[in-house]
Each structure stands twice: as C-alpha cells, then as structure tokens.
Scaffold this motif. Sequence first.
Motif: not given
Length: 390
Positions: A211, A215, A218-219, A355, A375, A377-378, A381
């Motif tokens: 994961k 992420a 994706e970022a 996550d 997250t 994902r955060e 970044d």
Amino acid sequence: MKTIILGVTGGIAAYKSCELVSRFRRLGYDVRVVMTRNATEFVTPLTFESISHNKVVVDTFDKTREFEIEHISYAALASAFVIAPATANFIGKLASGISDDMLTTTVSATKRPVFICPAMNVNMYLNPVTQANIEKLKSSGYRFIGPDSGLLACGDTGAGRMTEPEEIASAVDEFLTPKADLKGKTVLVTSGATREAVDGVRFISNRSSGKMGAAVAEAAMERGARVIFVRGYMSAPVPKGAEEVFAGTTAEMFEAVMKYKSEADVAVMAAAPGDYRVENYSAEKLKADTLTLRLVKNPDIAAAAGKDKGNMKLVVFAAETNDCIPNALKKLRAKNADIIVLNDVTAEGAGFDVDTNIATIIRADGAMTALEKMTKRELADVILDAVSEL
Ligand SMILES: Cc1cc2nc3c(=O)[nH]c(=O)nc-3n(C[C@H](O)[C@H](O)[C@H](O)COP(=O)(O)O)c2cc1C
C-alpha cells in the motif's frame, strides 16, 4: 470549472467565510454555499449569494429548488466540501450520523473530500466529547484544517479560532490542483513483498501489502512523474499508469532496480524484500518429518541503489520496533540514502497492511520531522515534498 460546496454553520466566524468565498472565486472555483438555519442569524444568505453569484441553499424542503433532489446532486457536483466555520454542534451531528438539515444531509451523502474548519470557544473545542467526535471523523476520512490558537471572539484565549481564509483557500486549492513539480522526472518505486521459495509449493514471505509503495507511485504520477513500479506480491492494487515490472524474489527485485536505477531521478524503496533466501531449497515438495532450513543473506537492494547513485535521490523506509531513531539513522547511513522514513510498527495505525501510517522523516543532514497519523496517500505527498526540498 471545479465546484466547491462551502458549508457555513452558526458561529461568529461565519463572517470570515465571505472572504473565503471571494478567495475561492479568485482561484477559479465555482462556489455554492449551503448554510444552516442558525448560520443565517450571523450572515444573511443574500450576502453569500452576492459574493458567490449562486443561489444559497438553507432549507432541505425548499419548494423553489433548482435540482430534483438537491442534496444528492450537490453531493455529486462538488470537487470538495469545505465546512467553515464548523460548529461543535455540526461536528457532533456529522459524527453521529444525524442528517436533519440540508448541510448535514448533503455532507453525509457525498463521497467527495470534506474539509472541516472548526471554530468555537476553547472549552467547547477541548471538551472530550468534541475531541472524540473529531477523532471519529478523522478516522472516517474527513480532513480537518485548524483550528488555530489565539484570542477568541468570546474573550478567551486558546485553541478554537477558525484558520484564516487565506490559509484554508490555499490548502484546499493545493489539494484540488496538485503540483506538477515532478514533471519530466522519473521515479522508481519498489513495493510489496517478495517470496523466497522453500520448495516447489512453499515459500517464506512477509506481511507487506504494497500500500505504501502504491501510494507513492500514485502521488508521483499525479505530480507529473513517469513511474517505474518494481513490485513483488501485493494485496493492494497496482496503480494504473505506472510502468510495472514484476519481481517475485529479492534477487529479481535486485536485478530490476539495478536495471532501471540509471533512469531514475528519485528512487523510493517501499518494498519489503526478503532479507534471506533458502539455500537448501528443493524443487520437489519436501515431505520430511523435521526440516532444517538454511537461510543465507540476500543482496541488499537499497544499499546497492545508494552506491554510485549520482544525482538520484534515494528514499528508504525503516520499520522498527525498538531503538527506532538510532536504528533508522544507522540504516540511512548504511544505504547512503537521502531520506529515511521511519515507522514504529508497534504503534496502532502504523506499519503493515493498514491505510494509515505514523512516520518520522529523517534527512541525511540529521533534520527530523515527526508526523502525525495520516493516510499512506497523504504521507506519500509529504515524502515527495521532502524530496523536492533536498
Ligand atoms: C453569538 C453566538 C456565537 C456562537 N458562536 C459559536 C461558535 O463559534 N462555535 C460554535 O460551535 N457554536 C457557536 N455558537 C452556538 C451555535 O450557534 C449553536 O450551537 C447552534 O445550535 C449551531 O447550529 P448549527 O451547527 O446548525 O449551525 C454561538 C452562538 C451564539 C448565540
């Protein structure tokens, strides 16, 4: 044109949201305001209509509505929701699943990102019930901006001031219009777990889900990068748009990283390759009553990536359980990395197969930033921001 739905609730700071509407409009957003009945005691809908150039919605059962089922169409129309100011009452209702007015109904019905900007008296904010409601909303994916600390309208000083409109506008804009700071750059990401064969049917592996690597990929793609995604076994989906290279064992992952390293401006080693492989591997299925496996060290992918890395920026991860910072620093130096992302995998909400992550970013010059739970994902970044700042 992207649409922002601005929810205004009944707090003194409602007047500041007039400036927020103007700022969003100047940034090129279409703004639709939804007010609670109590908010109209502070600022009239007419004021927001004049600034937003759109009809303001207050009543769920308004007979002059534009859309058939307005709360559903608004929920889908928005690129994002911003609730500013958000009262303790609104936060409590949303956390409890109460949808008794247009704003709570619309926010409950949306799948779009929701930014909540609390504004209230310090004691209301620190009230354990309010805090629990905020935590509950955060863990359900709602995003919070602020509150800030300072002198409050009631005369008290402390946390509870709504974040300034300029700051809210730029945080939301940054989210909706991601940076293109990696345009023209190639980012090599490793992700997932490897499998080291024991025999023809069995293997040794680990709990990595892939994961975090997904992420980061994706970022990086959102920020304009070409991504080479070297991946082992993952339970998370492989990000669309990345150049996927499958590497099932550590040896294969090593080969792949060595092959693509020269193309990379940035390498993020988020995979969990097995440190050992089975030396007495048997191609035939083993059937012995007792079995002794002899494990030998696999090549160190991150260290090899760090060797002769030229201008490539190298990010490695450290999943630690004890002496976290000294261990991470040792690893950072051993791999010749520029950044190490440390997570204490014993902490709840960090590490494998969840996550979220709780990380500390450590740079080669020793600068350290301990991050809150966020997250993956955060975090991706934040890591890429740190790389851009190198
Ligand atoms: C003058 C005044 C100022 C208020 N300011 C706030 C505030 O800043 N934050 C807050 O949570 N509640 C504030 N309240 C209380 C809310 O207006 C009240 O809880 C109301 O029920 C909120 O309704 P809503 O969340 O539906 O807008 C204030 C009330 C008054 C009379």
